[in-house]
Design a protein around this motif. Structure first.
Motif, PDB file in Angstrom:
ATOM      1  N   ILE A  77       0.383  -1.185   0.062  1.00 43.62           N
ATOM      2  CA  ILE A  77       0.121  -0.089  -0.498  1.00 43.62           C
ATOM      3  C   ILE A  77       0.636   1.209   0.051  1.00 43.62           C
ATOM      4  CG2 ILE A  77      -2.101   1.258   1.445  1.00 43.62           C
ATOM      5  CD1 ILE A  77      -1.687  -1.990   2.337  1.00 43.62           C
ATOM      6  N   TYR A  78       1.041   1.919  -1.092  1.00 42.63           N
ATOM      7  CA  TYR A  78       1.683   3.409  -1.100  1.00 42.63           C
ATOM      8  C   TYR A  78       0.448   4.504  -0.672  1.00 42.63           C
ATOM      9  CZ  TYR A  78       5.078   1.837  -4.101  1.00 42.63           C
ATOM     10  OH  TYR A  78       6.392   0.448  -4.779  1.00 42.63           O
ATOM     11  N   ILE A  79       0.791   5.193   0.206  1.00 46.71           N
ATOM     12  CA  ILE A  79      -0.010   6.546   0.912  1.00 46.71           C
ATOM     13  C   ILE A  79       1.013   7.455   0.647  1.00 46.71           C
ATOM     14  CG2 ILE A  79      -1.203   7.047   2.686  1.00 46.71           C
ATOM     15  CD1 ILE A  79      -0.506   4.109   4.347  1.00 46.71           C
ATOM     16  N   GLY A  80      -0.207   8.323  -0.019  1.00 46.28           N
ATOM     17  CA  GLY A  80       0.499   9.853  -0.673  1.00 46.28           C
ATOM     18  C   GLY A  80      -0.430  11.079   0.232  1.00 46.28           C
ATOM     19  N   PHE A  81       0.166  12.053   0.503  1.00 48.74           N
ATOM     20  CA  PHE A  81      -0.108  13.167   1.734  1.00 48.74           C
ATOM     21  C   PHE A  81       0.427  14.064   1.014  1.00 48.74           C
ATOM     22  CE2 PHE A  81       2.038   9.581   4.044  1.00 48.74           C
ATOM     23  CZ  PHE A  81       3.149  10.588   4.601  1.00 48.74           C
ATOM     24  N   PRO A  82       0.118  15.249   2.046  1.00 41.77           N
ATOM     25  CA  PRO A  82       1.214  16.909   1.330  1.00 41.77           C
ATOM     26  C   PRO A  82       2.181  16.641   3.118  1.00 41.77           C
ATOM     27  CG  PRO A  82      -0.669  17.416   1.830  1.00 41.77           C
ATOM     28  CD  PRO A  82      -0.948  16.022   1.084  1.00 41.77           C
ATOM     29  N   ILE A  83       3.038  16.647   3.188  1.00 44.22           N
ATOM     30  CA  ILE A  83       3.716  16.550   4.549  1.00 44.22           C
ATOM     31  C   ILE A  83       3.210  17.966   4.912  1.00 44.22           C
ATOM     32  CG2 ILE A  83       5.790  17.417   3.758  1.00 44.22           C
ATOM     33  CD1 ILE A  83       7.281  14.797   5.306  1.00 44.22           C
ATOM     34  N   TRP A  84       2.864  17.394   6.561  1.00 49.72           N
ATOM     35  CA  TRP A  84       2.617  19.019   7.503  1.00 49.72           C
ATOM     36  C   TRP A  84       3.371  18.445   8.762  1.00 49.72           C
ATOM     37  CZ3 TRP A  84      -3.527  19.023   7.185  1.00 49.72           C
ATOM     38  CH2 TRP A  84      -3.956  19.487   5.727  1.00 49.72           C
ATOM     39  N   TYR A  85       4.314  19.860   8.844  1.00 48.38           N
ATOM     40  CA  TYR A  85       4.564  19.563  10.450  1.00 48.38           C
ATOM     41  C   TYR A  85       5.820  18.026   9.811  1.00 48.38           C
ATOM     42  CZ  TYR A  85       2.708  23.828  11.591  1.00 48.38           C
ATOM     43  OH  TYR A  85       1.612  25.310  11.279  1.00 48.38           O
ATOM     44  N   GLY A  86       5.927  17.574   8.979  1.00 49.51           N
ATOM     45  CA  GLY A  86       6.909  16.132   9.190  1.00 49.51           C
ATOM     46  C   GLY A  86       6.489  15.054   9.242  1.00 49.51           C
ATOM     47  N   ALA A  87       5.596  15.120   9.129  1.00 49.10           N
ATOM     48  CA  ALA A  87       4.730  13.796   9.747  1.00 49.10           C
ATOM     49  C   ALA A  87       3.256  13.953   8.601  1.00 49.10           C
ATOM     50  CB  ALA A  87       3.829  14.149  10.485  1.00 49.10           C
ATOM     51  N   ALA A  88       2.360  12.696   8.511  1.00 43.77           N
ATOM     52  CA  ALA A  88       1.091  12.696   7.576  1.00 43.77           C
ATOM     53  C   ALA A  88       0.209  13.725   8.312  1.00 43.77           C
ATOM     54  CB  ALA A  88       0.445  11.181   7.570  1.00 43.77           C
ATOM     55  N   PRO A  89      -0.494  14.466   7.973  1.00 44.50           N
ATOM     56  CA  PRO A  89      -1.890  15.012   8.105  1.00 44.50           C
ATOM     57  C   PRO A  89      -2.694  13.777   8.926  1.00 44.50           C
ATOM     58  CG  PRO A  89      -2.357  14.927   5.618  1.00 44.50           C
ATOM     59  CD  PRO A  89      -0.533  15.164   6.386  1.00 44.50           C
ATOM     60  N   ARG A  90      -3.386  14.486   9.820  1.00 44.88           N
ATOM     61  CA  ARG A  90      -4.232  13.466  11.046  1.00 44.88           C
ATOM     62  C   ARG A  90      -5.368  12.645   9.489  1.00 44.88           C
ATOM     63  NH1 ARG A  90      -1.857  11.792  14.958  1.00 44.88           N
ATOM     64  NH2 ARG A  90      -4.626  11.545  15.859  1.00 44.88           N
TER      65      ARG A  90
END
Length: 148
Positions: A77-90
């Motif tokens: 599973i690939y999970i893509g997201f914009p990085i927010w504060y060095g982490a995945a968004p909630r």
């Protein structure tokens, strides 16, 4: 077993990368959509009272629309997201809590204009408990994901 590309996109950048990548490798795709969509004001991280900041710092769950049917069929599973504060968004963390990750290979790809990948994989790990492996990479296009 097969491959799934999931993604959350706040402004379209991650969606573009995820869709192109899924098409390149012939993977299924699922968009992570919050029940309450984000507005431009919600993701204006320079405003300390913006929703994105309240969620990240408050470690709040963000309800997600929809569910992946037959999740057990996927081994990668690939999970893509914009990085927010060095982490995945909630919203990504909340999405991950709804599935059994045992034995799955998790590849998190983040898109960002200025943040670094940091400890993204470590921070995502508690939400994908049981995953066989987890890795994270900062990318700017679908080819960087494919060449990973």
């Amino acid at each position: 077993m097969s491959t799934l590309v999931t993604y959350f996109s706040a402004e379209g950048t991650t969606a573009k990368v995820a869709k192109e990548f899924a098409e390149m490798i012939g993977a299924d795709i699922f968009e992570i959509v919050p029940v309450e969509p984000y507005t431009k004001a919600d993701i204006k991280w320079t405003n300390p009272l913006a929703r994105c900041n309240k969620e990240q710092f408050g470690k709040k769950d963000v309800p997600v629309q929809g569910k992946i049917e037959n999740f057990e069929q996927y081994d990668t599973i690939y999970i893509g997201f914009p990085i927010w504060y060095g982490a995945a968004p909630r919203v990504v963390n909340t999405f991950c809590q709804g599935y059994n990750w045992t034995g799955k290979k998790v590849m998190a790809f983040a898109t960002s204009g200025g943040s670094k990948i940091g400890k993204t994989a470590e921070k995502l790990q508690p939400y994908v408990t049981g995953a066989a492996s987890i890795d994270a990479k900062l990318v700017s296009n679908s080819y960087e994901v494919k060449d990973w």
